[in-house]
Design a protein around this motif. Sequence first.
Motif, PDB file in Angstrom:
ATOM      1  N   ASP A 263       0.836  -1.195   0.000  1.00 45.10           N
ATOM      2  CA  ASP A 263       0.000   0.000   0.000  1.00 45.10           C
ATOM      3  C   ASP A 263       0.873   1.248   0.000  1.00 45.10           C
ATOM      4  O   ASP A 263       1.683   1.455   0.910  1.00 45.10           O
ATOM      5  CB  ASP A 263      -0.912   0.000   1.230  1.00 45.10           C
ATOM      6  N   GLU A 264       0.713   2.070  -1.028  1.00 49.17           N
ATOM      7  CA  GLU A 264       1.571   3.250  -1.176  1.00 49.17           C
ATOM      8  C   GLU A 264       1.434   4.201  -0.006  1.00 49.17           C
ATOM      9  O   GLU A 264       2.407   4.764   0.487  1.00 49.17           O
ATOM     10  CB  GLU A 264       1.232   3.960  -2.489  1.00 49.17           C
ATOM     11  N   GLY A 265       0.195   4.387   0.486  1.00 51.77           N
ATOM     12  CA  GLY A 265      -0.018   5.299   1.605  1.00 51.77           C
ATOM     13  C   GLY A 265       0.630   4.810   2.883  1.00 51.77           C
ATOM     14  O   GLY A 265       1.135   5.610   3.680  1.00 51.77           O
ATOM     15  N   TYR A 266       0.661   3.490   3.098  1.00 53.19           N
ATOM     16  CA  TYR A 266       1.231   2.953   4.325  1.00 53.19           C
ATOM     17  C   TYR A 266       2.746   3.083   4.351  1.00 53.19           C
ATOM     18  O   TYR A 266       3.361   3.074   5.421  1.00 53.19           O
ATOM     19  CB  TYR A 266       0.826   1.489   4.505  1.00 53.19           C
ATOM     20  N   LEU A 267       3.368   3.233   3.192  1.00 56.40           N
ATOM     21  CA  LEU A 267       4.814   3.423   3.151  1.00 56.40           C
ATOM     22  C   LEU A 267       5.205   4.672   3.943  1.00 56.40           C
ATOM     23  O   LEU A 267       6.235   4.698   4.612  1.00 56.40           O
ATOM     24  CB  LEU A 267       5.284   3.531   1.696  1.00 56.40           C
ATOM     25  N   GLU A 268       4.386   5.701   3.879  1.00 55.78           N
ATOM     26  CA  GLU A 268       4.644   6.932   4.635  1.00 55.78           C
ATOM     27  C   GLU A 268       4.625   6.651   6.135  1.00 55.78           C
ATOM     28  O   GLU A 268       5.452   7.167   6.888  1.00 55.78           O
ATOM     29  CB  GLU A 268       3.596   7.992   4.285  1.00 55.78           C
ATOM     30  N   GLU A 269       3.673   5.829   6.576  1.00 55.91           N
ATOM     31  CA  GLU A 269       3.594   5.500   8.000  1.00 55.91           C
ATOM     32  C   GLU A 269       4.812   4.703   8.444  1.00 55.91           C
ATOM     33  O   GLU A 269       5.374   4.945   9.525  1.00 55.91           O
ATOM     34  CB  GLU A 269       2.315   4.716   8.272  1.00 55.91           C
ATOM     35  N   LEU A 270       5.238   3.756   7.615  1.00 56.27           N
ATOM     36  CA  LEU A 270       6.447   3.001   7.932  1.00 56.27           C
ATOM     37  C   LEU A 270       7.659   3.917   8.036  1.00 56.27           C
ATOM     38  O   LEU A 270       8.509   3.755   8.926  1.00 56.27           O
ATOM     39  CB  LEU A 270       6.695   1.933   6.869  1.00 56.27           C
ATOM     40  N   PHE A 271       7.753   4.873   7.120  1.00 49.91           N
ATOM     41  CA  PHE A 271       8.868   5.809   7.154  1.00 49.91           C
ATOM     42  C   PHE A 271       8.863   6.615   8.455  1.00 49.91           C
ATOM     43  O   PHE A 271       9.925   6.924   9.022  1.00 49.91           O
ATOM     44  CB  PHE A 271       8.812   6.737   5.942  1.00 49.91           C
ATOM     45  N   GLY A 272       7.673   6.929   8.955  1.00 50.52           N
ATOM     46  CA  GLY A 272       7.573   7.634  10.228  1.00 50.52           C
ATOM     47  C   GLY A 272       8.161   6.823  11.372  1.00 50.52           C
ATOM     48  O   GLY A 272       8.846   7.367  12.252  1.00 50.52           O
ATOM     49  N   TYR A 273       7.924   5.510  11.379  1.00 47.57           N
ATOM     50  CA  TYR A 273       8.534   4.639  12.387  1.00 47.57           C
ATOM     51  C   TYR A 273      10.057   4.694  12.304  1.00 47.57           C
ATOM     52  O   TYR A 273      10.760   4.755  13.325  1.00 47.57           O
ATOM     53  CB  TYR A 273       8.076   3.200  12.188  1.00 47.57           C
ATOM     54  N   ILE A 274      10.587   4.646  11.074  1.00 49.45           N
ATOM     55  CA  ILE A 274      12.040   4.666  10.891  1.00 49.45           C
ATOM     56  C   ILE A 274      12.618   5.984  11.408  1.00 49.45           C
ATOM     57  O   ILE A 274      13.653   6.003  12.095  1.00 49.45           O
ATOM     58  CB  ILE A 274      12.395   4.458   9.408  1.00 49.45           C
ATOM     59  N   GLN A 275      11.967   7.074  11.097  1.00 47.21           N
ATOM     60  CA  GLN A 275      12.431   8.382  11.581  1.00 47.21           C
ATOM     61  C   GLN A 275      12.440   8.428  13.108  1.00 47.21           C
ATOM     62  O   GLN A 275      13.400   8.903  13.730  1.00 47.21           O
ATOM     63  CB  GLN A 275      11.531   9.483  11.027  1.00 47.21           C
ATOM     64  N   ASP A 276      11.370   7.939  13.721  1.00 48.62           N
ATOM     65  CA  ASP A 276      11.293   7.968  15.184  1.00 48.62           C
ATOM     66  C   ASP A 276      12.393   7.111  15.812  1.00 48.62           C
ATOM     67  O   ASP A 276      13.017   7.514  16.804  1.00 48.62           O
ATOM     68  CB  ASP A 276       9.924   7.467  15.641  1.00 48.62           C
ATOM     69  N   CYS A 277      12.628   5.926  15.247  1.00 49.49           N
ATOM     70  CA  CYS A 277      13.673   5.047  15.789  1.00 49.49           C
ATOM     71  C   CYS A 277      15.050   5.686  15.659  1.00 49.49           C
ATOM     72  O   CYS A 277      15.877   5.611  16.583  1.00 49.49           O
ATOM     73  CB  CYS A 277      13.654   3.701  15.082  1.00 49.49           C
ATOM     74  N   ALA A 278      15.321   6.307  14.530  1.00 53.99           N
ATOM     75  CA  ALA A 278      16.628   6.940  14.313  1.00 53.99           C
ATOM     76  C   ALA A 278      16.820   8.136  15.235  1.00 53.99           C
ATOM     77  O   ALA A 278      17.877   8.296  15.873  1.00 53.99           O
ATOM     78  CB  ALA A 278      16.770   7.357  12.853  1.00 53.99           C
ATOM     79  N   ASN A 279      15.813   8.970  15.322  1.00 50.68           N
ATOM     80  CA  ASN A 279      15.934  10.156  16.171  1.00 50.68           C
ATOM     81  C   ASN A 279      16.000   9.778  17.649  1.00 50.68           C
ATOM     82  O   ASN A 279      16.726  10.405  18.431  1.00 50.68           O
ATOM     83  CB  ASN A 279      14.756  11.102  15.915  1.00 50.68           C
ATOM     84  N   GLY A 280      15.262   8.725  18.025  1.00 51.95           N
ATOM     85  CA  GLY A 280      15.327   8.262  19.412  1.00 51.95           C
ATOM     86  C   GLY A 280      16.699   7.710  19.760  1.00 51.95           C
ATOM     87  O   GLY A 280      17.227   7.974  20.848  1.00 51.95           O
ATOM     88  N   ALA A 281      17.303   6.940  18.845  1.00 50.87           N
ATOM     89  CA  ALA A 281      18.639   6.391  19.080  1.00 50.87           C
ATOM     90  C   ALA A 281      19.669   7.504  19.187  1.00 50.87           C
ATOM     91  O   ALA A 281      20.591   7.442  20.023  1.00 50.87           O
ATOM     92  CB  ALA A 281      19.012   5.433  17.945  1.00 50.87           C
ATOM     93  N   ALA A 282      19.512   8.525  18.366  1.00 56.90           N
ATOM     94  CA  ALA A 282      20.430   9.664  18.434  1.00 56.90           C
ATOM     95  C   ALA A 282      20.294  10.405  19.758  1.00 56.90           C
ATOM     96  O   ALA A 282      21.293  10.780  20.393  1.00 56.90           O
ATOM     97  CB  ALA A 282      20.160  10.609  17.261  1.00 56.90           C
ATOM     98  N   LEU A 283      19.065  10.591  20.217  1.00 57.42           N
ATOM     99  CA  LEU A 283      18.829  11.287  21.480  1.00 57.42           C
ATOM    100  C   LEU A 283      19.442  10.521  22.650  1.00 57.42           C
ATOM    101  O   LEU A 283      20.082  11.113  23.535  1.00 57.42           O
ATOM    102  CB  LEU A 283      17.323  11.453  21.695  1.00 57.42           C
ATOM    103  N   MET A 284      19.301   9.195  22.654  1.00 61.70           N
ATOM    104  CA  MET A 284      19.821   8.384  23.761  1.00 61.70           C
ATOM    105  C   MET A 284      21.337   8.397  23.838  1.00 61.70           C
ATOM    106  O   MET A 284      21.919   8.213  24.909  1.00 61.70           O
ATOM    107  CB  MET A 284      19.317   6.940  23.624  1.00 61.70           C
ATOM    108  N   THR A 285      22.005   8.605  22.727  1.00 65.88           N
ATOM    109  CA  THR A 285      23.470   8.512  22.699  1.00 65.88           C
ATOM    110  C   THR A 285      24.150   9.868  22.532  1.00 65.88           C
ATOM    111  O   THR A 285      25.379   9.927  22.463  1.00 65.88           O
ATOM    112  CB  THR A 285      23.907   7.596  21.540  1.00 65.88           C
ATOM    113  N   GLY A 286      23.378  10.925  22.466  1.00 65.16           N
ATOM    114  CA  GLY A 286      23.964  12.244  22.278  1.00 65.16           C
ATOM    115  C   GLY A 286      24.524  12.466  20.892  1.00 65.16           C
ATOM    116  O   GLY A 286      25.399  13.315  20.686  1.00 65.16           O
ATOM    117  N   CYS A 287      24.041  11.713  19.941  1.00 65.55           N
ATOM    118  CA  CYS A 287      24.507  11.839  18.556  1.00 65.55           C
ATOM    119  C   CYS A 287      23.488  12.613  17.722  1.00 65.55           C
ATOM    120  O   CYS A 287      22.411  12.993  18.199  1.00 65.55           O
ATOM    121  CB  CYS A 287      24.720  10.446  17.938  1.00 65.55           C
ATOM    122  N   GLU A 288      23.814  12.822  16.476  1.00 69.76           N
ATOM    123  CA  GLU A 288      22.889  13.403  15.502  1.00 69.76           C
ATOM    124  C   GLU A 288      22.535  12.329  14.481  1.00 69.76           C
ATOM    125  O   GLU A 288      23.363  11.485  14.140  1.00 69.76           O
ATOM    126  CB  GLU A 288      23.521  14.600  14.794  1.00 69.76           C
TER     127      GLU A 288
END
Length: 439
Positions: A263-288
């Motif tokens: 589903d093309e629309g759901y790809l956007e939602e999946l991308f949101g999960y990836i963004q949250d995981c990446a930004n959360g990992a950066a926040l926990m480690t003091g990285c960008e």
Amino acid sequence: MSKTGEFKDAVRSEVDKISGRLVDISDWIYENPEYGCEEHEASKLLSGELEKHGFGVEKPFLGMPTSFKATYKGGSGGPRVAILGEYDALEGVGHGCGHNIIGTAAVGAGIALSKVMDRLEGELVVLGCPAEENRRGGPPGGWPCQWSKAIMCARGVFDDVDVAMMIHPTSGVTEVNRGTLIGQYIDVVFKGKSAHAASDPWTGRNAMQAAVLFINGVNAVRQQFRRGKPWVPVTHWIITEAGTAGNVIPEIARCYGGIRSQDEGYLEELFGYIQDCANGAALMTGCEAEIIPRPGGGLQAKPGSEGMKAMSPNLYLAELMYDNFMDLGVETEDWRVTARSGPGGGTDFANVTRRVPGLHPHVSISKEVIQWHSVESAKATISESGHEALINGSKALAMTAIDVFTVPEHLENVKAVHLMDIDEYLAKREELVKPKNQT
């Protein structure tokens, strides 16, 4: 026997005549793998073979050095049928996806059809399509001919094509209408701060730990993915860089992976999960964290191209192809069963099926199910069963093209059901035009 049957017998015979040469070509491409956008020798070999048999060849095509367009004209009028071939290898694996068979089968079907085109109305086009497999690295903006079929779609190559087909190897049982997913490849880069890992680690920021937390975060959030159709979510990742010395805190870590969905629309939602995981990992480690969707995927098209789509197999074509494989004695899953099975993988041929009626059957090269994209699957392409699949695939493509060239009602029906799913098609099926007996 009908004229359609006579033509089918003729193209089967023509494939048999060149079967030894087709095996030699496929095996040579296997022995000499070339990566996407660099398939110079394979492209030269395949296009040259078509040229020897009277095709008009345009190479390079659309400015892509390893792409080609080969044309053979019949009588005026009639449909234009395109048969597509691929020939790029996988990095580190070789022809684990069987593109040596794909490109050669397109040539085999094309040559067989050329021997009867003077008695048919229409035009045959064989398209050489580089870089179906995703490649890392390359020049800024990615490899210029990556997903060449999507580029061809955007450039109008299929605007005057009536039907497009290709084959793809598989293991297990042959299937004529398996679907695929929309894909988006993504780079995630974590930037930390280097420090001595034993003397003063508190002054550093560990980018590798951010990458590990990111991967673990993606694995944890899978539980929240929607299940089943129409979503069919998939995500897959590797860490490509995470430091160079054990006693130095890594300043840079890179992850590379992708998300897929039907589903093309759901790809956007999946991308949101990836963004949250990446930004959360950066926040926990003091990285960008830098999150970069690669051009050419379902979320971001390359300039002059299209974003990747989900496959829409033409189910009337699937019936024709199924009948032809059965006539060849190839064990083939019923097209209705395949249509209700889950999709998998991804390909830029999906874009073609959104433009014109198309089909991408999977031809078995091993009755035993084997891991795909592996050295094992690569070796299977040059096995006796791999060679048999190459010949049967060439014949099935040519025979299905004969159906389209010789029976106007087939072409009418193919167009009438374009983009229908299985339920829509079954509801429409009894209303379709019945082919007249061909005398």
